[in-house]
Design a protein around this motif. Structure first.
Motif, PDB file in Angstrom:
ATOM      1  N   LYS A   1       0.842  -1.195   0.000  1.00 25.16           N
ATOM      2  CA  LYS A   1       0.000   0.000   0.000  1.00 25.16           C
ATOM      3  C   LYS A   1       0.879   1.247   0.000  1.00 25.16           C
ATOM      4  O   LYS A   1       1.986   1.238   0.539  1.00 25.16           O
ATOM      5  N   PRO A   2       0.386   2.361  -0.590  1.00 27.89           N
ATOM      6  CA  PRO A   2       1.174   3.605  -0.605  1.00 27.89           C
ATOM      7  C   PRO A   2       1.105   4.331   0.731  1.00 27.89           C
ATOM      8  O   PRO A   2       0.061   4.358   1.384  1.00 27.89           O
ATOM      9  N   LEU A   3       2.214   4.898   1.122  1.00 27.62           N
ATOM     10  CA  LEU A   3       2.288   5.656   2.361  1.00 27.62           C
ATOM     11  C   LEU A   3       1.560   6.990   2.190  1.00 27.62           C
ATOM     12  O   LEU A   3       1.735   7.693   1.192  1.00 27.62           O
ATOM     13  N   ALA A   4       0.749   7.361   3.161  1.00 24.96           N
ATOM     14  CA  ALA A   4      -0.103   8.541   3.031  1.00 24.96           C
ATOM     15  C   ALA A   4       0.644   9.846   3.272  1.00 24.96           C
ATOM     16  O   ALA A   4       0.233  10.893   2.770  1.00 24.96           O
ATOM     17  N   GLU A   5       1.742   9.799   4.045  1.00 31.98           N
ATOM     18  CA  GLU A   5       2.442  11.020   4.408  1.00 31.98           C
ATOM     19  C   GLU A   5       3.876  10.685   4.753  1.00 31.98           C
ATOM     20  O   GLU A   5       4.218   9.530   4.990  1.00 31.98           O
ATOM     21  N   ASP A   6       4.701  11.699   4.758  1.00 30.06           N
ATOM     22  CA  ASP A   6       6.086  11.490   5.170  1.00 30.06           C
ATOM     23  C   ASP A   6       6.117  10.975   6.613  1.00 30.06           C
ATOM     24  O   ASP A   6       5.344  11.437   7.464  1.00 30.06           O
ATOM     25  N   VAL A   7       7.021  10.007   6.881  1.00 22.31           N
ATOM     26  CA  VAL A   7       7.190   9.506   8.241  1.00 22.31           C
ATOM     27  C   VAL A   7       8.668   9.437   8.566  1.00 22.31           C
ATOM     28  O   VAL A   7       9.511   9.267   7.679  1.00 22.31           O
ATOM     29  N   THR A   8       8.969   9.572   9.829  1.00 20.65           N
ATOM     30  CA  THR A   8      10.336   9.383  10.295  1.00 20.65           C
ATOM     31  C   THR A   8      10.454   8.020  10.957  1.00 20.65           C
ATOM     32  O   THR A   8       9.456   7.403  11.361  1.00 20.65           O
ATOM     33  N   GLU A   9      11.664   7.546  11.064  1.00 21.15           N
ATOM     34  CA  GLU A   9      11.902   6.249  11.702  1.00 21.15           C
ATOM     35  C   GLU A   9      11.291   6.229  13.103  1.00 21.15           C
ATOM     36  O   GLU A   9      11.438   7.173  13.878  1.00 21.15           O
ATOM     37  N   GLY A  10      10.559   5.152  13.429  1.00 15.73           N
ATOM     38  CA  GLY A  10       9.948   4.987  14.741  1.00 15.73           C
ATOM     39  C   GLY A  10       8.569   5.589  14.857  1.00 15.73           C
ATOM     40  O   GLY A  10       7.951   5.497  15.924  1.00 15.73           O
ATOM     41  N   SER A  11       8.053   6.198  13.765  1.00 18.26           N
ATOM     42  CA  SER A  11       6.727   6.816  13.799  1.00 18.26           C
ATOM     43  C   SER A  11       5.672   5.835  13.312  1.00 18.26           C
ATOM     44  O   SER A  11       5.965   4.835  12.645  1.00 18.26           O
ATOM     45  N   TYR A  12       4.428   6.152  13.675  1.00 22.47           N
ATOM     46  CA  TYR A  12       3.303   5.367  13.162  1.00 22.47           C
ATOM     47  C   TYR A  12       3.282   5.405  11.635  1.00 22.47           C
ATOM     48  O   TYR A  12       3.530   6.446  11.015  1.00 22.47           O
TER      49      TYR A  12
END
Length: 365
Positions: free
Chosen positions: A344-355
């Motif tokens: 599935k495509p990621l909805a938003e930028d995320v950093t390591e350890g984030s939901y």
């Protein structure tokens, strides 16, 4: 929470024939929070013949050369003593209960003292005249079934039911046939509680057979409880967890006193523990619905795991196994959705350890 179990503090003959000791037993039972304190009512010459031997446990705890009849004479409560005990029970707000061992004692309790509830001991499970009179007394009956077989329990129920319903001349055939009537079982359901019991003092844990409570409940559809003669309180707690509606337990002011039942009895502090433990077990049984408790809801976010980014990822990334880890805290997408998130495509930028948030709608934890 299940319906509250009735707790009977069995004073029995642990007063040693002393009214003051009997009154103190009432006080201690009331302080412990028991529902009833129970004594024993008997006419010694009606209960035992002069040749009746003592039980082995009685010879261990009393004068072995004394006859059972002489022992009973020492332990008898007078009719006047019963009146004093009833008055003390009323003052202390605890129910008075007694076990009659002969017809005269049954009539005294139910006719003169007007008791609406009596307890019949295991030794009278096969005493048809007493069972019949108990059925005809109008009192509710707690019937102990120690030493008995399921067939003997059914025979006893037939006698009691006949006593409740019929005034005709009794007979063994009539006792059997009355149990074919629906009204007999309806009467028994409102009038009789059965107690499983092991008639030995103290009773060994391996002889307890608590499953017999379930057997009798399933066989007859009557309330079932347990008269506990084991040492300590553990087996009583187990019986409550198995659905006992009544727990009866001997208690004494001092286990070191001379007398037939002291050694197998609780002392007052242990009776307090019994009552509190039973009430704790009842609360612990709960509703039977499998769902998180109030305290657990706050812990789910701490203990459960969510889908967590294993590295910094830009929005639109098509997620692979290498992008996702299942870690605490909860509150994000449940780790149960791990495979649904793959691809599935990621909805938003995320950093390591984030939901992890994905473009399509998925339920969070």
């Amino acid at each position: 929470m299940k319906q509250q179990c009735t707790i009977i503090a069995e004073a029995g003959v642990n007063h040693n024939g002393d009214l003051n000791a009997a009154l103190e037993l009432v006080d201690r039972a009331a302080e412990a929070g028991a529902d009833f304190v129970k004594f024993q009512t008997f006419r010694p010459a009606e209960l035992a013949s002069h040749v009746a031997p003592k039980a082995a446990y009685q010879t261990r705890t009393t004068d072995a050369t004394e006859s059972q009849l002489d022992m009973l004479r020492r332990l008898e409560l007078t009719e006047d003593a019963h009146q004093h005990l009833i008055e003390r029970c009323a003052k202390k707000k605890i129910g008075f209960l007694s076990t009659p061992f002969d017809l005269a004692s049954l009539h005294f309790l139910t006719r003169e003292l007007n008791l609406q509830l009596i307890k019949l001991g295991s030794g009278d499970l096969t005493n048809a005249p007493l069972l019949l009179a108990a059925g005809r007394s109008g009192a509710r009956i707690i019937l102990s079934t120690g030493m008995g077989t399921l067939s003997e329990v059914e025979q006893a129920l037939g006698v009691i039911a006949y006593g409740i319903l019929a005034e005709d001349k009794p007979s063994t055939a009539a006792f059997r046939s009355v149990l074919n009537l629906p009204e007999a079982w309806k009467a028994l359901q409102t009038s009789v509680t059965l107690l499983h019991c092991t008639t030995e003092y103290p009773a060994a844990v391996e002889d307890t057979n608590l499953s017999a409570m379930t057997t009798m409940r399933q066989a007859y559809g009557l309330p079932v409880g347990y008269s506990d003669h084991t040492e300590g309180n553990a087996i009583s707690f187990a019986a409550v967890a198995m659905g006992a509606s009544v727990i009866e337990k001997h208690f004494t002011l001092d286990r070191k006193m001379s007398g037939p039942d002291h050694a197998a009895s609780l002392e007052p502090a242990e009776l307090v523990d019994l009552v509190q433990g039973i009430r704790d077990v009842e609360v612990a049984i709960g509703t039977g619905i499998k769902r998180p408790g109030r305290a657990e809801l706050a812990n789910r976010i701490v203990a459960r795991k969510s889908l967590i980014a294993s590295r910094d990822l830009p929005a639109g990334t098509i997620l692979s196994e290498g992008d996702i880890r299942t870690k605490r805290p909860g509150g994000g997408l449940s780790a149960m959705l791990y495979w649904e998130a793959i691809g599935k495509p990621l909805a938003e930028d995320v950093t390591e350890g984030s939901y992890i948030r994905i473009a399509c709608q998925m339920d969070p934890e």
